[in-house]
Design a protein around this motif. Structure first.
Motif, PDB file in Angstrom:
ATOM      1  N   CYS A 109      57.202  73.669  59.220  1.00  0.00           N
ATOM      2  CA  CYS A 109      57.676  72.407  58.627  1.00  0.00           C
ATOM      3  C   CYS A 109      58.821  71.811  59.419  1.00  0.00           C
ATOM      4  O   CYS A 109      58.845  70.613  59.691  1.00  0.00           O
ATOM      5  N   THR A 131      59.700  65.260  45.271  1.00  0.00           N
ATOM      6  CA  THR A 131      59.524  66.245  46.321  1.00  0.00           C
ATOM      7  C   THR A 131      60.680  66.105  47.295  1.00  0.00           C
ATOM      8  O   THR A 131      61.708  65.520  46.984  1.00  0.00           O
ATOM      9  N   GLY A 132      60.546  66.673  48.479  1.00  0.00           N
ATOM     10  CA  GLY A 132      61.639  66.609  49.449  1.00  0.00           C
ATOM     11  C   GLY A 132      61.125  66.984  50.835  1.00  0.00           C
ATOM     12  O   GLY A 132      59.923  66.877  51.090  1.00  0.00           O
ATOM     13  N   GLU A 178      63.903  69.832  49.595  1.00  0.00           N
ATOM     14  CA  GLU A 178      63.765  70.574  48.344  1.00  0.00           C
ATOM     15  C   GLU A 178      64.380  69.722  47.227  1.00  0.00           C
ATOM     16  O   GLU A 178      65.597  69.524  47.203  1.00  0.00           O
ATOM     17  N   PRO A 179      63.545  69.193  46.309  1.00  0.00           N
ATOM     18  CA  PRO A 179      64.087  68.269  45.314  1.00  0.00           C
ATOM     19  C   PRO A 179      65.204  68.879  44.470  1.00  0.00           C
ATOM     20  O   PRO A 179      66.146  68.186  44.088  1.00  0.00           O
ATOM     21  N   SER A 205      55.539  76.165  46.197  1.00  0.00           N
ATOM     22  CA  SER A 205      55.006  76.535  47.511  1.00  0.00           C
ATOM     23  C   SER A 205      55.312  77.997  47.774  1.00  0.00           C
ATOM     24  O   SER A 205      56.465  78.417  47.674  1.00  0.00           O
ATOM     25  N   VAL A 231      50.263  77.244  52.589  1.00  0.00           N
ATOM     26  CA  VAL A 231      49.760  76.704  53.852  1.00  0.00           C
ATOM     27  C   VAL A 231      49.060  77.855  54.580  1.00  0.00           C
ATOM     28  O   VAL A 231      49.637  78.936  54.734  1.00  0.00           O
ATOM     29  N   GLU A 268      45.794  73.003  54.860  1.00  0.00           N
ATOM     30  CA  GLU A 268      45.777  73.105  56.329  1.00  0.00           C
ATOM     31  C   GLU A 268      47.074  72.561  56.900  1.00  0.00           C
ATOM     32  O   GLU A 268      47.598  71.551  56.423  1.00  0.00           O
ATOM     33  N   THR A 269      47.575  73.223  57.926  1.00  0.00           N
ATOM     34  CA  THR A 269      48.827  72.761  58.524  1.00  0.00           C
ATOM     35  C   THR A 269      48.596  71.450  59.282  1.00  0.00           C
ATOM     36  O   THR A 269      47.578  71.268  59.940  1.00  0.00           O
ATOM     37  N   ARG A 299      51.590  74.512  67.298  1.00  0.00           N
ATOM     38  CA  ARG A 299      50.744  74.317  66.109  1.00  0.00           C
ATOM     39  C   ARG A 299      49.322  74.840  66.325  1.00  0.00           C
ATOM     40  O   ARG A 299      48.646  75.187  65.364  1.00  0.00           O
ATOM     41  N   MET A 325      57.478  66.835  57.763  1.00  0.00           N
ATOM     42  CA  MET A 325      56.955  66.800  56.391  1.00  0.00           C
ATOM     43  C   MET A 325      58.105  66.653  55.383  1.00  0.00           C
ATOM     44  O   MET A 325      57.926  66.089  54.299  1.00  0.00           O
ATOM     45  N   GLY A 329      57.628  64.646  52.199  1.00  0.00           N
ATOM     46  CA  GLY A 329      57.344  65.642  51.170  1.00  0.00           C
ATOM     47  C   GLY A 329      55.872  65.831  50.889  1.00  0.00           C
ATOM     48  O   GLY A 329      55.023  65.090  51.366  1.00  0.00           O
ATOM     49  N   GLY A 330      55.572  66.875  50.078  1.00  0.00           N
ATOM     50  CA  GLY A 330      54.167  67.195  49.820  1.00  0.00           C
ATOM     51  C   GLY A 330      53.802  66.923  48.379  1.00  0.00           C
ATOM     52  O   GLY A 330      54.604  66.406  47.616  1.00  0.00           O
TER      53      GLY A 330
HETATM   54  N1  SAM Z   1      60.591  72.001  49.307  1.00  0.00           N
HETATM   55  C1  SAM Z   1      59.434  71.728  48.508  1.00  0.00           C
HETATM   56  C2  SAM Z   1      58.392  72.808  48.707  1.00  0.00           C
HETATM   57  O1  SAM Z   1      58.638  73.760  49.430  1.00  0.00           O
HETATM   58  O2  SAM Z   1      57.341  72.691  48.101  1.00  0.00           O
HETATM   59  C3  SAM Z   1      58.827  70.343  48.687  1.00  0.00           C
HETATM   60  C4  SAM Z   1      58.702  69.791  50.055  1.00  0.00           C
HETATM   61  S1  SAM Z   1      57.624  70.687  51.161  1.00  0.00           S
HETATM   62  C5  SAM Z   1      57.739  69.677  52.604  1.00  0.00           C
HETATM   63  C6  SAM Z   1      56.049  70.320  50.475  1.00  0.00           C
HETATM   64  C7  SAM Z   1      54.879  71.127  50.953  1.00  0.00           C
HETATM   65  O3  SAM Z   1      54.574  70.763  52.282  1.00  0.00           O
HETATM   66  C8  SAM Z   1      55.077  72.626  50.961  1.00  0.00           C
HETATM   67  O4  SAM Z   1      53.996  73.219  50.278  1.00  0.00           O
HETATM   68  C9  SAM Z   1      55.028  72.992  52.411  1.00  0.00           C
HETATM   69  O5  SAM Z   1      54.504  74.272  52.597  1.00  0.00           O
HETATM   70  C10 SAM Z   1      54.138  71.915  52.967  1.00  0.00           C
HETATM   71  N2  SAM Z   1      54.253  71.631  54.394  1.00  0.00           N
HETATM   72  C11 SAM Z   1      55.379  71.477  55.123  1.00  0.00           C
HETATM   73  N3  SAM Z   1      55.078  71.200  56.417  1.00  0.00           N
HETATM   74  C12 SAM Z   1      53.744  71.156  56.493  1.00  0.00           C
HETATM   75  C13 SAM Z   1      52.822  70.905  57.555  1.00  0.00           C
HETATM   76  N4  SAM Z   1      53.243  70.625  58.781  1.00  0.00           N
HETATM   77  N5  SAM Z   1      51.505  70.935  57.264  1.00  0.00           N
HETATM   78  C14 SAM Z   1      51.071  71.211  56.005  1.00  0.00           C
HETATM   79  N6  SAM Z   1      51.889  71.446  54.967  1.00  0.00           N
HETATM   80  C15 SAM Z   1      53.196  71.426  55.208  1.00  0.00           C
END
Ligand code: SAM
Length: 331
Positions: free
Chosen positions: A29, A66-67, A69-70, A122, A162, A190-191, A201, A326, A330-331
């Motif tokens: 991330c 989301t964030g 980390e919200p 997550s 992920v 999927e990443t 990656r 990301m 946020g996700g």
């Molecule tokens: N901090 C919170 C969390 O961990 O769920 C919210 C934000 S986080 C960016 C949201 C989701 O995005 C998480 O499930 C994280 O694993 C996923 N994520 C982050 N980078 C990613 C990427 N490059 N590809 C796919 N998922 C990703």
């Protein structure tokens, strides 16, 4: 008046990144030495509330915080409490959040009290060592305490993992059995090639088509029409009695049913997670006390929502498909 984009899709789902900061540094991330936004650039909680309210008036029915980390944003529960009035009025159908779980033991009961019914947590591995390795700064024990607290408070949890090659592929059956045994859905993701990170990656990418094939040697995966408003496609797993979701931005494009837009903590609206185009809503928000300018800026942005993303991960493409991490959207 519903928000309808040029491809006839109704926009009813807003995701709001309330901070770009996070207490973890997941390797796929973020970079370890991320530079975050200066706090002065952030919208205040009142401004975020006003923006969300305008979106709700324009037809948003589901709102996800989301964030970053919200739950590390200062006074975040004030915003959750404020937004919950839209649940009470019936204008909003669902208020939810995506969290890494690190702060959940503190906030779970209050979230439930504010009308939050379901949350996404997550979690990529159940192995404490590997958890520390992938999150760099995370502590699995704290997340487990958070999950316990959330379930105790009556919140439904969906776990998001992920899928990462050579990291957790082999562990997914165990994660599934554990999640389903505790009454939680599990969704695999999927990443995506978003933002510069230290790792390669191509080494991390595990297509879910491959993972699904290997899971099918152990479990029966029966497709079901279950939907939560997001992009996951679900199967029922009779052996565990639970649901498994697949979010496949790389191997299967799901943009035809996209109902989402994403707002950042600086008031930038992204109409697609996988594209650079964005609209600034902070200027119209601050330019007047009424919402006419904001309303027009949102309509104009929705009119530019692209057909879909086009992520690529391969050895020849070294740059990420989108430059932002990301954690911005946020996700
Ligand atoms: N901090 C919170 C969390 O961990 O769920 C919210 C934000 S986080 C960016 C949201 C989701 O995005 C998480 O499930 C994280 O694993 C996923 N994520 C982050 N980078 C990613 C990427 N490059 N590809 C796919 N998922 C990703």
């Amino acid at each position: 008046m519903d928000m309808i984009d040029p491809f006839g899709r109704t926009i009813s789902y807003l995701r709001v990144s309330v901070t770009d900061r996070c207490d973890f540094r997941c390797t796929y991330c973020m970079a370890e030495d991320m530079t975050f936004l200066p706090k002065k650039d952030l919208l205040s909680l009142e401004e975020l509330d006003r923006l969300c309210t305008v979106f709700i008036e324009k037809g948003v029915k589901k709102l996800r915080l989301t964030g970053g980390e919200p739950l590390v944003r200062k006074n975040i529960m004030h915003l959750v409490r404020q937004l919950s009035r839209h649940l009470d009025s019936g204008a909003l159908e669902e208020l939810t959040l995506t969290t890494n779980g690190s702060q959940l033991s503190r906030f779970a009961a209050e979230l439930a009290d504010c009308g939050v019914k379901r949350i996404n947590v997550s979690l990529d591995t159940l192995d404490a060592e590997k958890f520390h390795q992938i999150t760099r700064w995370g502590n699995l024990g704290k997340v487990m305490e958070g999950i316990d607290a959330a379930q105790k408070a009556g919140l439904k949890i969906k776990l998001n993992a992920v899928a990462l090659r050579d990291f957790n592929g082999a562990e997914i059956p165990e994660l599934m059995r554990w999640a389903h045994g505790r009454g939680m859905d599990l969704t695999l993701i999927e990443t995506m090639p978003m933002g510069e990170i230290e790792a390669d990656r191509t080494d991390q990418y595990l297509p879910l088509s491959l993972l699904r094939a290997s899971l099918e040697r152990l479990f029966t995966l029966s497709d079901i029409p279950y939907k939560t408003g997001g992009p996951a496609r679900y199967v029922h797993v009779p052996e565990t009695g639970g649901r498994l979701g697949f979010i496949t931005p790389m191997t299967h494009n799901f943009c035809e049913s996209c109902n989402r837009v994403r707002l950042t903590c600086t008031g930038t609206l992204y109409m697609c997670l996988g594209q650079e185009d964005a609209a600034d809503l902070r200027a119209p928000l601050r330019a007047s006390e009424g919402n006419e300018l904001l309303d027009a800026a949102i309509d104009e942005a929705i009119g530019r929502k692209p057909k879909g993303h086009d992520f690529i991960i391969d050895r020849r493409t070294s740059r990420p498909s989108v430059s932002r991490h990301m954690s911005v959207t946020g996700g």
